[in-house]
Write a protein that holds these residues in place. Structure first.
Motif, PDB file in Angstrom:
ATOM      1  N   ILE A   9       0.833  -1.207   0.000  1.00 35.91           N
ATOM      2  CA  ILE A   9       0.000   0.000   0.000  1.00 35.91           C
ATOM      3  C   ILE A   9       0.863   1.250   0.000  1.00 35.91           C
ATOM      4  N   GLU A  10       1.930   1.244   0.783  1.00 36.50           N
ATOM      5  CA  GLU A  10       2.820   2.406   0.846  1.00 36.50           C
ATOM      6  C   GLU A  10       3.478   2.661  -0.515  1.00 36.50           C
ATOM      7  N   ARG A  14       1.339   7.069  -3.726  1.00 33.94           N
ATOM      8  CA  ARG A  14       1.416   8.302  -4.528  1.00 33.94           C
ATOM      9  C   ARG A  14       0.644   8.196  -5.828  1.00 33.94           C
ATOM     10  N   SER A  15       0.050   7.034  -6.087  1.00 35.68           N
ATOM     11  CA  SER A  15      -0.723   6.836  -7.315  1.00 35.68           C
ATOM     12  C   SER A  15      -2.196   6.698  -6.971  1.00 35.68           C
ATOM     13  N   ARG A 149      -3.723   7.236   0.134  1.00 34.52           N
ATOM     14  CA  ARG A 149      -3.742   7.015  -1.321  1.00 34.52           C
ATOM     15  C   ARG A 149      -5.041   7.551  -1.926  1.00 34.52           C
ATOM     16  N   HIS A 150      -6.131   7.471  -1.179  1.00 35.26           N
ATOM     17  CA  HIS A 150      -7.427   7.913  -1.684  1.00 35.26           C
ATOM     18  C   HIS A 150      -7.712   9.384  -1.382  1.00 35.26           C
TER      19      HIS A 150
END
Length: 197
Positions: A9-10, A14-15, A149-150
């Motif tokens: 997840i990390e 950034r995407s 991320r979201h």
């Protein structure tokens, strides 16, 4: 497994996701996944989702993981003192342009000094209790990074002796409309509202 999941997840944080999903469907999926554990612990899952069903930009699998982690924590640490409530949060000026889903328990609550550190890797309010219920200390860290991320946020409110409330805030695209396949006016299995025992 939790550590590997967190690392993945990390790497993707950034995407931002480029897909959309109906938020209430995500929440129902998480509730259905935890229903057997809730029955085992003798705790009701009280699901109350207000119409409409917002469509958000998100990775459905990761968002299901967010709500599974929060509901699982409420079942483990809520003390069985009442139902675990999963509900649409009232709009909050502190989170403009976002929709919220809150997971609340009626357990012992969390002392104020612990709250800012809850999303740290391996942080536990009680090491012995966490070991007893099988906690890894990574669940809320996963939630934090998925919401990062979201472009969302996690609001934590807790009062010792009264319980805890974790609210997931997610941005709603301005062009978003209710999902055409999700009828929030009719009852359905695992449904829009009601109690899962």
């Amino acid at each position: 497994d939790d550590l590997m999941s967190l690392n993945q997840i990390e790497l993707a944080e950034r995407s931002p996701p480029d897909t959309t999903c109906p938020l209430h469907d995500v929440v129902r999926e998480a509730v259905a996944a935890l229903a057997p554990l809730a029955r085992q612990r003798g705790v009701d899952l009280d699901l109350q989702l207000d119409a409409p069903n917002p469509v958000i930009r998100g990775d459905r699998g990761q968002l299901v993981q967010v709500f599974v982690n929060l509901i699982d924590n409420a079942l483990k640490y809520g003390g069985g003192s009442g139902p675990v409530e999963i509900a649409t949060a009232a709009p909050d000026p502190g989170f403009p342009g976002m929709t919220g889903i809150a997971v609340a328990d009626h357990g012992p609550g969390i002392a104020r000094e612990h709250v800012p550190r809850l999303t740290e890797r391996f942080y536990r309010v009680s090491v012995s209790e966490s070991r007893n219920v099988g906690g890894t200390g990574l669940g809320l860290a996963i939630v934090k990074h998925v919401l990062g991320r979201h472009r969302g946020d996690l609001q934590i409110e807790s009062t010792p002796g009264e319980g805890s409330r974790f609210t997931v805030w997610l941005p709603v695209p301005s062009e978003a409309a209710p999902h055409p396949d999700a009828d929030d006016t009719a009852p359905q299995a695992g449904g829009n509202s009601g109690t899962v025992a």
